[in-house]
Design a protein around this motif. Structure first.
Motif, PDB file in Angstrom:
ATOM      1  N   ASP B  82       0.813  -1.200   0.000  1.00 57.75           N
ATOM      2  CA  ASP B  82       0.000   0.000   0.000  1.00 57.75           C
ATOM      3  C   ASP B  82       0.862   1.272   0.000  1.00 57.75           C
ATOM      4  OD1 ASP B  82      -2.574   0.856  -0.076  1.00 57.75           O
ATOM      5  OD2 ASP B  82      -2.694   1.165   2.098  1.00 57.75           O
ATOM      6  N   ALA B  85       2.502   1.733  -3.374  1.00 56.55           N
ATOM      7  CA  ALA B  85       1.529   2.278  -4.338  1.00 56.55           C
ATOM      8  C   ALA B  85       1.339   3.777  -4.123  1.00 56.55           C
ATOM      9  CB  ALA B  85       0.195   1.548  -4.194  1.00 56.55           C
ATOM     10  N   GLU B  86       1.245   4.171  -2.870  1.00 54.38           N
ATOM     11  CA  GLU B  86       1.017   5.589  -2.580  1.00 54.38           C
ATOM     12  C   GLU B  86       2.205   6.428  -3.030  1.00 54.38           C
ATOM     13  OE1 GLU B  86       0.376   9.406  -0.687  1.00 54.38           O
ATOM     14  OE2 GLU B  86       2.151   8.139  -0.474  1.00 54.38           O
ATOM     15  N   ALA B  87       3.411   5.939  -2.732  1.00 53.43           N
ATOM     16  CA  ALA B  87       4.618   6.693  -3.102  1.00 53.43           C
ATOM     17  C   ALA B  87       4.719   6.839  -4.625  1.00 53.43           C
ATOM     18  CB  ALA B  87       5.849   5.995  -2.544  1.00 53.43           C
ATOM     19  N   ASP B  89       2.204   6.618  -6.859  1.00 55.91           N
ATOM     20  CA  ASP B  89       1.111   7.451  -7.360  1.00 55.91           C
ATOM     21  C   ASP B  89       1.327   8.921  -7.020  1.00 55.91           C
ATOM     22  OD1 ASP B  89      -0.069   5.237  -8.419  1.00 55.91           O
ATOM     23  OD2 ASP B  89      -1.561   4.982  -6.841  1.00 55.91           O
ATOM     24  N   TYR B  90       1.959   9.167  -5.875  1.00 55.52           N
ATOM     25  CA  TYR B  90       2.203  10.564  -5.495  1.00 55.52           C
ATOM     26  C   TYR B  90       3.097  11.253  -6.525  1.00 55.52           C
ATOM     27  CZ  TYR B  90       3.063  14.708  -2.757  1.00 55.52           C
ATOM     28  OH  TYR B  90       3.118  16.008  -2.358  1.00 55.52           O
ATOM     29  N   LEU B  91       3.982  10.494  -7.125  1.00 54.86           N
ATOM     30  CA  LEU B  91       4.855  11.048  -8.172  1.00 54.86           C
ATOM     31  C   LEU B  91       4.138  11.094  -9.528  1.00 54.86           C
ATOM     32  CD1 LEU B  91       8.163   9.085  -7.398  1.00 54.86           C
ATOM     33  CD2 LEU B  91       7.484  11.333  -6.529  1.00 54.86           C
ATOM     34  N   GLY B  92       2.987  10.510  -9.602  1.00 54.21           N
ATOM     35  CA  GLY B  92       2.301  10.408 -10.894  1.00 54.21           C
ATOM     36  C   GLY B  92       3.051   9.488 -11.849  1.00 54.21           C
TER      37      GLY B  92
END
Lengths: 437, 461
Positions: B82, B85-87, B89-92
């Motif tokens: 999780d 995934a967040e890291a 997605d945070y960068l796009g």
């Protein structure tokens, strides 16, 4: 950290806009030129503002069928010649039809620029609708329908979802057309469609790649300048009445996995709320850190995959959630979890880091769409047609960056209203039989 | 027509395209690094390529490579699945990890300003995956469901059945790359850990990057990211077992009673990615079935309206592959369409290729090459990896146009005789068996019928 990330978003939002030069011919045809000389190739896109929304019952799918007929011979370039000559000169092509537009896409080495202009102008004004070709192409389109709809559970369910979501507006019928209409349309229907849709004043041409504005303008004048303007397609008068309660459709058929789709009504693409809805959708479905992936795919394992999509639309359209339900799971369970997450968006504000993440994803996505000359041609054409002008593309980043948590919640409350949703479920027949035992 | 012909000589096409300059080095632990700076969009594409891929799946465990690749992000370094995934997605950032016949491929694309954070994530995925028991179990179940869902997509399912038929049980390409319900059930955490330990090593790793970076600083960053991996051993390529398909015509009929059209492939033995015949074979295949005006599409779509599209697929992998005709048509036209495809193939064999067809195909191949291979950072990173994987030099790109131009009609016809003339065609049909069984029986003495609902794709696992 917070400050740094905010600065990042702001910097991305103000990135260099695409350099575009534009001119309009006397007959109303607008041309956008973007110069990019990295590779010796060109993408030339023609957006005709006619699609399935301009159809009527009995001839649904004619826009798409017409798209096929555009490759079957005109005056100077007869049957098969469009493709034969294009490929012999290093080019290739395709086309797509949507609810609102029919788009012709040519990719070719720069040496073929004049040839492509010549061929495109020939079929814009001198298309030859040969009855024999019509019959043969009818079979091709029927095969396309069998491929995309009849033998594809996803396509089949989506068709029924759309038909239920719209009571009155033409967005309710499939772009590819109902099977009965594919069998029935006539050459006169095609002639009528050509007359109302294919005129320079109803077309935007985008040229992106190894070209100069000057050469594009000279060639455009030479090949398209003499084509006469026509009456544009009649306005679509029907406005979809407000949905007053939840609607449901169900398909039972042989399948390995169940499917679930939920549609909500959203405003047209030019509406400012659509950017807020994009952020909302990203929070819910973009990436594995999105709320729906975390909950439905990772934690509860109710779905194999979840996504959402709001297509470009000239009239108020749809935001649809798509769930591939895990085998053996009751789709009602997946549905319940989906609505719980949507309710949370309507109730609470997203926290700052999560919101920032969704915006970053969308901003990088904007760059990603501009990696290729074809991507840029498509993006510019879409902004020109759907967003009130290609210039709005330069503000797209800023619009994303300025979305607030409050406006996201407000959009969720307004558009993701349980009374305004349409739910479609595909239940594998074997599972259905078990239930009835 | 005449006017059109005159236009053919309007303007000359580019004489050549060249691969932009790049740097290559080998790190002390054996990692190969290739860097190609390109300032276009503010994006960087990095590709990590590990020799092996699905050919490295042990017997009975088809899908192990794909599953291992999928698990890399599900808990690695100090992050849970999780958090990873967040890291990301945070960068796009766009991340993918999957398997090809001869390589595991991880791709990551991110904004140039995020290089350090993005490469940190990639390093964790490659070198420090946790493979937690719970995640392995979850991934196995999801993968099995994904395999099941493929059977709801008849076109894709047909390709997988065709592999089993064409390559047979002994050949690594004969197994489904993502496994099936049976093979996945046999995979344990220990298998995944061992597979990772064996293949994710310095000597087996190729890192290629293209995009918006300064070579010096980025090289330092990549050394830091991948320099600490254990050197290990490079994957040893398997000996190529023969393709049994070449002996006699065979037909498999996959029964999907609800299908309203039949999907079919007809295959014969082809060539490998590095074959000296590859350029003329690409030309012949394009004109036979690789473009809109190809002989196959012209006959089956344009002239007869039997299908939305017909093509010929030329597999180009490390080991010789198949050349397969593929299309689909309404159930009651199945025999008509198969006959027509065979007729087009027969005409190619009989008439060969002429000068005009060859000239057109050369222009087509050269015209589409830059946008297919040289336009974006991710394409270029992929191209560099392919060159490294197969030991190809930059002449693969720089001389490509010249090699295309040098192909003669005689060369093309030699390719037709060599690769398009098999007496042992392999037929895979997926459709409503009760409606087509009798009409297709004449294509091969050796036949087999498999219900689509049976587990797997008709072969070994």
């Amino acid at each position: 950290m917070r400050l740094a990330s905010l600065l990042v978003t702001a910097a991305m939002a103000h990135a260099q806009p695409l350099a575009v030069q534009t001119f309009t011919l006397d007959n109303g045809m607008k041309v956008l030129v973007h110069e990019d000389r990295d590779i010796p190739n060109v993408a030339l896109y023609l957006f005709f503002k006619i699609g399935s929304r301009d159809e009527r019952p009995g001839v649904t799918g004619i826009s798409h069928f017409f798209e096929h007929m555009m490759f079957n011979g005109a005056k100077k370039y007869g049957p098969k010649q469009f493709d034969i000559v294009m490929e012999a000169n290093g080019g290739s092509n395709n086309a797509y039809t949507s609810r609102d537009v029919t788009v012709y896409t040519d990719w070719f080495p720069r040496s073929a620029l004049e040839l492509i202009m010549d061929m495109e102008s020939d079929r814009m004004v001198h298309l030859d609708l040969d009855p024999k070709m019509v019959e043969s192409e009818r079979g091709v389109v029927y095969s396309e329908r069998r491929q995309r709809v009849d033998n594809d559970n996803f396509g089949l369910l989506e068709e029924q979802l759309d038909a239920a979501a719209f009571l009155a507006h033409p967005y309710g019928w499939p772009v590819i057309g109902w099977a009965s209409d594919i069998e029935a349309w006539t050459i006169d229907d095609l002639r009528h469609h050509y007359r109302i849709g294919y005129a320079p004043n109803n077309c935007v041409m985008v040229v992106s790649g190894d070209v100069s504005r000057r050469e594009v303008e000279e060639l455009a004048k030479q090949y398209f300048g003499g084509i006469e303007r026509q009456e544009p397609p009649p306005a679509v008068r029907t406005v979809e009445p407000e949905q007053l309660g939840e609607r449901r459709v169900e398909i039972r058929k042989a399948a390995q996995l169940p499917l679930l789709m939920v549609s909500y009504h959203v405003p047209r693409s030019a509406d400012a709320d659509r950017t807020t809805l994009e952020v909302l959708t990203a929070l819910l479905t973009r990436g594995r850190s999105s709320r729906l992936y975390r909950r439905l795919v990772d934690r509860d394992r109710l779905a194999l995959d979840v996504s959402a999509y709001a297509g470009k639309s000239l009239d108020p359209g749809q935001l649809v959630f798509y769930l591939e339900v895990t085998s053996g799971v009751d789709p009602a369970k997946a549905e319940e979890a989906l609505f719980e997450e949507i309710d949370a968006m309507r109730k609470d504000l997203a926290d700052a880091r999560e919101l920032e993440k969704a915006k970053n994803q969308l901003l990088v996505q904007l760059y990603r769409q501009q990696k290729t000359i074809a991507g840029k041609a498509n993006l510019l054409g879409q902004y020109e047609v759907f967003h009130g002008g290609y210039e709005t593309l330069a503000q797209a980043g800023e619009a994303i960056a300025s979305v607030s948590a409050e406006s996201v919640r407000e959009a969720a409350r307004r558009y993701l209203d349980p009374k305004k949703r349409t739910i479609a479920t595909l239940i594998p027949e074997a599972a259905a039989a078990k239930e009835s035992e | 027509m005449k006017t059109a012909a005159a236009l053919l000589t309007l303007a000359p096409m580019a004489l050549a395209v060249t691969l932009p300059p790049f740097e290559k080095e080998t790190l002390p632990n054996g990692v190969t690094v290739c860097l190609m700076p390109r300032r276009d969009t503010p994006l960087i594409a990095v590709q990590v390529t590990l020799r092996g891929g699905s050919e490295a799946d042990p017997a009975g465990q088809a899908g192990l490579s794909a599953l291992t690749a999928e698990l890399l992000r599900r808990g690695s370094g100090s992050r849970t699945a999780d958090e990873f995934a967040e890291a990301l997605d945070y960068l796009g950032a766009a991340y993918s990890a999957g398997t090809q016949p001869q390589a595991i491929v991880l791709r990551l694309e991110f904004l140039s300003k995020d290089a350090e954070a993005a490469l940190g994530l990639l390093a964790d995925a490659v070198a420090r995956p946790a493979f937690a028991e719970e995640e392995v179990r979850k991934a196995v179940e999801q993968a099995a469901d994904e395999v099941r869902s493929l059977k709801d997509q008849p076109g894709q399912a047909a390709q997988l059945y065709f592999r089993s038929l064409f390559y047979g049980p002994e050949h690594p390409y004969g197994r489904p790359p993502r496994g099936d319900e049976i093979s996945l059930a046999k995979v344990s955490r220990a298998d995944v850990v061992a597979h990772h330990k064996k293949l994710y090593t310095g000597r087996n790793l190729i890192v290629t990057a293209a995009g918006d970076f300064d070579s010096g600083a980025f090289r330092t960053l990549l050394r830091k990211t991948f320099g600490g991996l254990p050197a290990g051993e490079a994957y040893r390529w398997r000996e190529a077992p023969p393709i049994p398909a070449a002996k006699e015509p065979t037909l498999w009929l996959i029964d999907k009673p609800d299908a309203t059209q039949t999907y079919f492939l007809i295959g014969q033995p082809g060539l490998a990615r590095t074959s000296p015949d590859r350029v003329p074979a690409q030309l012949v295949n394009a004109l036979f079935g690789g473009r809109f005006t190809s002989l196959l599409n012209d006959a089956l779509r344009v002239d007869s309206g039997l299908t939305y599209g017909a093509r010929s697929v030329l597999d180009l992998n490390r080991l010789p592959g198949a050349i397969s005709m593929y299309t689909f048509t309404r159930t009651d036209a199945t025999k008509q369409a198969v006959d027509l495809a065979l007729d087009v193939l027969g005409k190619l064999r009989k008439n060969g290729v002429n000068e005009e067809q060859l000239a057109s195909t050369k222009a087509y191949i050269k015209g589409s090459y830059p946008t297919e291979r040289l336009e974006t950072a991710d394409q270029l990173a992929g191209l560099l990896a392919e060159m490294e994987l197969y030991g190809l030099g930059r002449d693969e790109v720089d001389d490509f146009f010249a090699r295309v131009d040098a192909v003669t009609v005689e060369d093309a016809n030699r390719i037709v005789r060599k690769y398009y003339s098999s007496d042992a065609l392999q037929f895979l049909l997926l459709g409503n068996a009760s409606a087509i069984r009798e009409s297709v029986a004449g294509y091969a003495e050796k036949r087999k019928e498999i219900p689509v609902t049976s587990p797997g794709f008709g072969g070994s696992h």
